[in-house]
Design a protein around this motif. Structure first.
Motif, short mmCIF file in Angstrom:
data_model
loop_
_atom_site.label_atom_id
_atom_site.label_comp_id
_atom_site.label_asym_id
_atom_site.label_seq_id
_atom_site.Cartn_x
_atom_site.Cartn_y
_atom_site.Cartn_z
N GLN B 63 -17.73 54.33 43.30
CA GLN B 63 -17.05 54.31 42.01
C GLN B 63 -16.25 55.58 41.79
OE1 GLN B 63 -20.42 53.74 39.52
NE2 GLN B 63 -20.39 51.54 39.77
N SER B 64 -15.98 56.30 42.83
CA SER B 64 -15.20 57.53 42.79
C SER B 64 -15.70 58.50 41.73
CB SER B 64 -13.72 57.25 42.58
OG SER B 64 -13.47 56.72 41.31
N SER B 239 -26.27 42.25 31.21
CA SER B 239 -25.29 41.88 30.20
C SER B 239 -25.71 40.63 29.44
CB SER B 239 -23.91 41.68 30.82
OG SER B 239 -23.97 40.72 31.83
N TRP B 312 -22.91 47.01 44.44
CA TRP B 312 -21.88 47.74 43.70
C TRP B 312 -20.50 47.16 43.91
CZ3 TRP B 312 -23.75 50.20 39.90
CH2 TRP B 312 -25.06 50.68 39.99
N THR B 313 -20.38 46.05 44.62
CA THR B 313 -19.05 45.46 44.75
C THR B 313 -18.95 44.06 44.16
OG1 THR B 313 -19.72 44.98 47.02
CG2 THR B 313 -18.11 46.70 46.71
N PHE B 314 -20.07 43.36 44.08
CA PHE B 314 -19.96 41.96 43.65
C PHE B 314 -20.29 41.79 42.18
CE2 PHE B 314 -20.93 40.77 48.19
CZ PHE B 314 -19.66 40.34 48.45
N PRO B 315 -19.62 40.86 41.52
CA PRO B 315 -20.10 40.44 40.20
C PRO B 315 -21.38 39.62 40.36
CG PRO B 315 -17.82 39.78 40.54
CD PRO B 315 -18.36 40.19 41.85
N ARG B 316 -21.97 39.28 39.25
CA ARG B 316 -23.23 38.56 39.27
C ARG B 316 -22.96 37.05 39.21
NH1 ARG B 316 -24.86 40.29 34.73
NH2 ARG B 316 -25.70 42.19 35.57
N GLY D 134 -17.83 44.30 33.99
CA GLY D 134 -19.20 44.68 33.75
C GLY D 134 -20.01 43.57 33.11
N ASP D 135 -19.36 42.82 32.22
CA ASP D 135 -20.04 41.71 31.57
C ASP D 135 -20.50 40.67 32.56
OD1 ASP D 135 -19.89 42.67 29.11
OD2 ASP D 135 -18.15 41.52 28.47
N ALA D 138 -20.21 43.05 37.63
CA ALA D 138 -19.62 43.99 38.57
C ALA D 138 -19.40 45.30 37.85
CB ALA D 138 -18.29 43.46 39.11
N LEU D 139 -20.16 46.32 38.21
CA LEU D 139 -20.12 47.55 37.43
C LEU D 139 -19.07 48.52 37.94
CD1 LEU D 139 -23.95 47.96 37.13
CD2 LEU D 139 -22.38 47.19 35.39
N THR D 140 -18.62 48.33 39.17
CA THR D 140 -17.72 49.32 39.75
C THR D 140 -16.34 49.36 39.08
OG1 THR D 140 -18.91 49.19 41.82
CG2 THR D 140 -16.72 50.10 41.91
N LEU D 143 -15.67 51.92 36.24
CA LEU D 143 -15.39 53.32 36.56
C LEU D 143 -13.96 53.49 37.03
CD1 LEU D 143 -17.62 55.51 36.36
CD2 LEU D 143 -18.57 53.24 36.56
N TYR D 144 -13.46 52.51 37.77
CA TYR D 144 -12.09 52.58 38.24
C TYR D 144 -11.14 52.58 37.04
CZ TYR D 144 -13.26 51.80 43.14
OH TYR D 144 -13.74 51.93 44.40
N ARG D 147 -11.20 55.82 35.15
CA ARG D 147 -10.58 56.92 35.88
C ARG D 147 -9.10 57.06 35.49
NH1 ARG D 147 -10.60 55.61 42.00
NH2 ARG D 147 -8.99 54.20 41.27
N LEU D 203 -10.15 44.41 44.30
CA LEU D 203 -11.58 44.44 44.00
C LEU D 203 -12.03 43.15 43.31
CD1 LEU D 203 -13.75 46.58 44.39
CD2 LEU D 203 -13.34 47.31 42.07
#
Lengths: 157, 352, 181, 381
Positions: B63-64, B239, B312-316, D134-135, D138-140, D143-144, D147, D203
């Motif tokens: 996530q930089s 969520s 950390w890359t996929f949605p749910r 995020g909902d 996908a949480l990443t 942050l992008y 940024r 992404l």
């Protein structure tokens, strides 16, 4: 269609349904309708293809305690022609009752709940007329001009 | 030479001398497993702390951002600080909880997954108990987590927790099927359920990931689902369900669930390493001078990294999509894989 | 020592089984049912049937009890309802239970068991030793042929059971499926 | 009189729910409701039977407050109406007042307003993208998105000293002129930002799980959308041309080239794609504005004490980041507005939530709510 043309057209189409149609200094067409023909005019403005006001942009009310009236104001917008109109309906301040627009524009549901909540205007025929912002047990209508807030002070018994 | 077997041997020799000194030699059979379990517990605790730190660092880099960097060098002690915080914080309990299930749920969640570690061979001979039915044992003992999650969901007296419990039960029961089915071809080819035996088979042949890539994929997918990790983390989907089954848990009890989840990741990754990636075997023969347990740990960390990268890359996924994926994609593919493997074993004469 | 362990496990089984049928909170009953099943698997382990023990846990704890709990949760309101332990069929149930018990006893009396002098020996022994004495130890490796090989006589029963289960599965789906209309 | 009215008030009656419904309160404290929105959700298993939004947890009576403040004082409160896109509301109020008074801001101020409002649109859409992703788990991307949003906020801070509630766009112009280094910095940001959009799309856009979760979910048909007052990107996802910038151009939007982004499917994915395309459009818009920016006054000379607007009324609309933002002002000839109504996009967009989620799963509520880009203070005001 310019506002002038629209004005003349409305005046002829809804001849005895409209109290007044004016163009304000800000070049907005404002139409005051008679209470009994409020629904009819709104329905016509939405359904007639030469008006096509599909979009109820905004509905609210203004309190005029001096004139003893509350004005319900609707702003309509036509995506088809890109023209705007303001519809006004005066209701009695002591017994504010207006017909609901919910069956014409769905969006009126919440707008009218909000007006009811803040001004106490009762929309007859509304499917779900509850307070929307204030607490359910709140007893006042805060956007009325004579609203006095004594709510935050908890008085000792 | 430094190898897992020698280490275990020297340590156990030392222990047995110790027993003799205090006159407990007669109880060797009982004491040895207890000591082994404690060693494993110590290892797991430290390893989980490291993994939590690693997960935070991995997610941070994806996530930089920087991630923990304040406590200790590279923030390595961050998890220690978190653990201390969790242990000393106030324990908040719902008033109308169902007391006994509420308390035993985190214990079961932790114990059930931890018990799975017992049969993992870290190196040749470096295993607490290389059970004959090792693979089956892991699957059986980890299925207790469902009971823990259901108990937690039920006893918290919270609607979100209950929904989380429902989802979890449905999910784990569904994904246990492809998980087991994906292991069956390996068992058919090796003819043993013992994890050490499976690795030994791979030392004579190639790693199973070459024969059974589909099975490996199915295993990793369903193991991720079993451990309730994203993208299959619907029982605790924050969520929708806030914390899912552990919404009402705090302090140490929450830490137990948290620990259980990480141990589940470790166990399933360790099984993946052992069964598909050659366990303690080096990737090339000339690298055999490096001790086996180091290879094992390297592979383990790689697989865990993969699981973290998923998260950390996929949605749910949505709950019904998750079920569809399990029942309509993974299970048919796994069964087909078994059939094909069966034919191969029958005609090309491997295994039974 | 070994007997102590047996009585311990047996005590757990009987105690939790009793609680499973007498407690008024259905969810607690289900939990004790799981404990009973777990205890039974302990008995299997005690009898050197590791495979059976694992399968017992996997199926009865991991699947059956979970489904029971699932059913309870779906049909009951959360914790606000207590069930009656007895109903009008209690005597009938007692008669059936007694009959079942009698049949089990009769079956046990008629069967010939291969006994083992040191039941715990194989459990704690290392795998190499246990493989060396296959006669006292049901190995998974030998279990498969026992079930499947036609000359052993279990193949028909095995296939019959699988077809029965399959039909039960299909039937369950048919019942559970909502009417498309 | 109050008693008469009170008798009409229906109260939320919990007993109206049947015993078979599993009623869940999502919110007011819930990680996915973007603030303090409360949703009463009736469930049948995981399937949603009804979603009842309960508003008012963030009601701060801004409309009433504005009636007791002078027009310039009101600007401060507009920031709070939509804190994610405060510039837009600033602009809406300033424009409404100017129209009411018959004022016109000088060209440089107009261009500056366009630059800042479009930058604000970028910032708002970026935050939305992160929150939406995020909902659905996908949480990443969050942050992008933050940024880049951070760098936009830096630009704002450089100009007006604020990062959230700017109070920058004033009646008759803007608060202060930009610094000389603003233009190169802004251009550098745009050059940096444009490739990043492709990164977000890599992404998310064609991520199979993302497609599963968003495609075909929460479909707004054009008829329902128009009738229920949905507006902005949410309605453009259904293929209805409703961009106020095109329909009723304000500022200099009729002098710049930009496309109205339309998608036809009306599902969450279309709404997502509309907003992603709007990011690119806004970048090109800002570039054009920077090109056309010429030196000049930034504010019409107003007397120190503002002349009272005439006793008249105006309904003025702009396209904020979330959609149509209307301000209804009624002047009574004094320095304070007699009536000030904020017509906010989120209010109407939230209204359709119930229709969109019926029969879907509880997780879809989050996807739909996220895709509508709802901001609670805009709903409650």
């Amino acid at each position: 269609m310019t506002n002038e043309e629209l004005k003349t057209k409305i005046e002829s189409d809804f001849k005895d349904k409209v109290l007044s149609a004016t163009i304000s200094a800000q070049k907005e067409l404002i139409v005051v309708v008679k209470p009994e023909s409020y629904l009819f005019v709104c329905q016509g403005l939405r359904d007639k293809s030469e008006y096509a006001f599909q979009h109820l942009s905004c509905q609210t009310a203004v309190d005029y305690p001096k004139e003893n009236k509350i004005t319900v104001v609707c702003h309509l917008w036509s995506y088809k022609y890109g023209h705007q109109i303001t519809i006004k309906l005066d209701v009695d301040r002591a017994n504010p009752k207006a017909p609901t627009l919910e069956n014409i524009w769905k969006s009126a549901n919440w707008f009218e709940r909000e007006v009811f909540d803040l001004y106490g205007v009762i929309f007859e025929g509304h499917s779900d007329l509850r307070r929307i912002m204030m607490p359910e047990d709140y007893t006042k209508f805060p956007l009325r001009k004579d609203f006095a807030d004594d709510g935050f002070i908890i008085k000792p018994n | 030479m430094l190898s897992g077997e020698n280490i275990v041997k020297s340590v156990s020799d030392l222990l047995h001398q110790l027993y003799a000194m205090v006159g407990l030699s007669a109880f060797k059979g009982v004491l040895d497993p207890i000591v082994a379990a404690h060693v494993m517990f110590g290892f797991i605790s430290v390893f989980v702390m490291f993994l939590v730190w690693m997960e935070r660092k991995v997610s941070a880099h994806m996530q930089s951002r920087i991630g923990p960097n304040r406590v200790g060098i590279f923030g390595l002690l961050q998890t220690v600080a978190d653990a201390i915080k969790l242990t000393i914080k106030e324990d908040i309990k719902p008033v109308h909880r169902d007391k006994i299930p509420y308390y035993i749920a985190p214990i079961i969640a932790f114990v059930a997954t931890f018990a799975g570690m017992v049969v993992i061979p870290f190196d040749k001979g470096m295993v607490v108990q290389d059970l004959n039915i090792g693979l089956l044992y892991i699957i059986a003992i980890t299925s207790f987590t469902v009971i823990a999650i259901l108990s937690a969901g039920w006893s918290s007296n919270n609607k979100f927790a209950l929904l989380g419990g429902f989802r979890s039960a449905a999910q784990i029961v569904s994904y246990e099927v492809p998980l087991v089915l994906s292991l069956v071809p390996v068992i058919m080819m090796t003819g043993t359920l013992r994890l050490g035996g499976i690795v030994e088979y791979q030392s004579q042949n190639h790693w199973f990931v070459l024969y059974q890539f589909i099975a490996f994929f199915i295993f990793i997918t369903s193991a991720t689902a079993e451990a309730n990790r994203a993208p299959f983390d619907i029982p605790e989907a924050e969520s929708e369900l806030i914390g899912g089954f552990h919404t009402e848990y705090s302090g140490v009890k929450f830490a137990m669930f948290f620990l259980g989840e990480y141990i589940a990741v470790i166990v399933s990754s360790a099984v993946a390493v052992t069964v598909f990636l050659g366990g303690w075997l080096p990737p090339f023969a000339f690298l055999a001078f490096v001790p086996g347990f180091i290879w094992f740990m390297i592979k383990l960390l790689l697989v865990i990294y993969l699981v973290m990268a998923f998260r950390w890359t996929f949605p749910r996924l949505r709950v019904d999509q998750l079920m569809d994926f399990g029942w309509k994609v993974l299970i048919p593919v796994a069964i087909l894989n078994i059939l094909v493997t069966g034919f191969c074993v029958l005609f090309f004469g491997k295994g039974v | 020592m070994a007997n102590v362990l047996f009585y311990l496990i047996a005590g757990v089984i009987i105690g939790s089984a009793f609680l499973a049928i007498t407690l008024r909170n259905l969810f607690h009953c289900a939990l004790f049912l799981a404990l009973t099943m777990f205890g039974v698997s302990g008995i299997f382990l005690y009898l050197n049937s590791e495979f059976l023990a694992a399968v017992q846990v996997l199926i009865y704890v991991g699947a059956v009890t979970v489904l029971i709990i699932f059913g309870i949760m779906l049909t009951r309101n959360v914790m606000d309802e207590k069930t009656r332990v007895m109903n009008g069929q209690v005597f009938l149930a007692l008669v059936v239970a007694a009959a079942m018990m009698a049949i089990s006893f009769a079956a046990m009396n008629k069967s010939v068991f291969k006994t083992n002098d040191h039941p715990m020996a194989a459990v704690s022994a290392s795998p190499d030793q246990s493989q060396a004495s296959p006669s006292t130890h049901t190995d998974v490796y030998s279990l498969g042929p026992e079930l499947i090989r036609p000359e052993k006589g279990f193949a028909f029963a095995f296939e019959f059971v699988s077809i029965l289960l399959l039909s039960a599965l299909v039937g369950a789906i048919v019942i559970a499926r909502k009417d498309p209309a | 009189m109050t008693d008469l009215l009170l008798s009409q008030i229906k109260v939320n009656d919990e007993s109206q729910f049947g015993t078979d419904d599993y009623v869940v309160n999502l919110g007011p404290q819930h990680p996915a409701t973007h603030g303090v929105l409360r949703l009463i959700v009736k469930l049948d298993g995981e399937t949603v039977k009804e979603t009842i939004p309960v508003l008012g947890y963030l009601h701060r009576s801004i409309e009433k407050i504005c009636e007791n403040r002078t027009y310039p004082q009101c600007i401060t409160y507009t920031d709070r109406v939509d804190y994610v896109s405060a510039m837009s509301v600033n602009l809406a109020f300033a424009l409404a007042t100017e129209r009411l008074m018959g004022l016109e801001a000088p060209p440089r101020a107009q261009w500056l307003r366009m630059i800042f409002v479009e930058l604000q649109r970028l910032a708002s859409h970026l935050l939305w993208m992160g929150a939406f992703a995020g909902d659905i788990g996908a949480l990443t991307p969050f942050l992008y998105g933050l940024r880049e949003r951070e760098r936009i906020l830096d630009l704002f801070e450089m100009t007006c000293g604020q990062r959230l509630t700017y109070n920058y766009i004033r009646i008759g112009g803007v608060m202060i002129d930009i610094l000389p280094e603003f233009v190169p910095k802004c251009r550098a940001f745009l050059d940096y930002f444009e490739p990043k959009i492709a990164e977000y799309e890599d992404l998310l856009t064609y991520n199979p799980i993302f497609l599963e979760r968003t495609k075909g979910v929460g479909v707004i048909t054009p008829e329902v959308g128009i009738n229920a007052g949905v507006c902005g990107p949410s309605l453009r996802g259904s293929g209805v041309s409703c961009d106020v910038r095109k329909q009723q151009p304000y500022l200099f939007y009729d002098q710049v080239k930009f496309n109205e982004c339309l998608e036809t499917a009306g599902d969450c994915w279309s709404r997502y794609k509309v907003r992603m395309r709007e990011l690119r459009e806004s970048v090109s818009l800002i570039r054009q504005c920077l090109d056309r920016l010429e030196p000049g006054p930034i504010e019409t000379k107003l007397p120190p004490v503002l002349k009272a607007p005439p006793a008249s009324e105006i309904y003025s609309r702009i396209e904020s980041s979330r959609g149509e933002m209307g301000i209804y002002l009624v002047g009574d000839g004094t320095v304070k507005p007699w009536k000030c109504k904020y017509r906010c996009a989120s209010f109407n967009n939230t209204y359709v939530l119930d229709q969109l989620t019926r029969g879907w799963k509880i997780a879809d509520i989050m996807a739909v709510l996220g895709s509508l880009d709802m901001i609670v203070p805009e709903v409650d005001r």
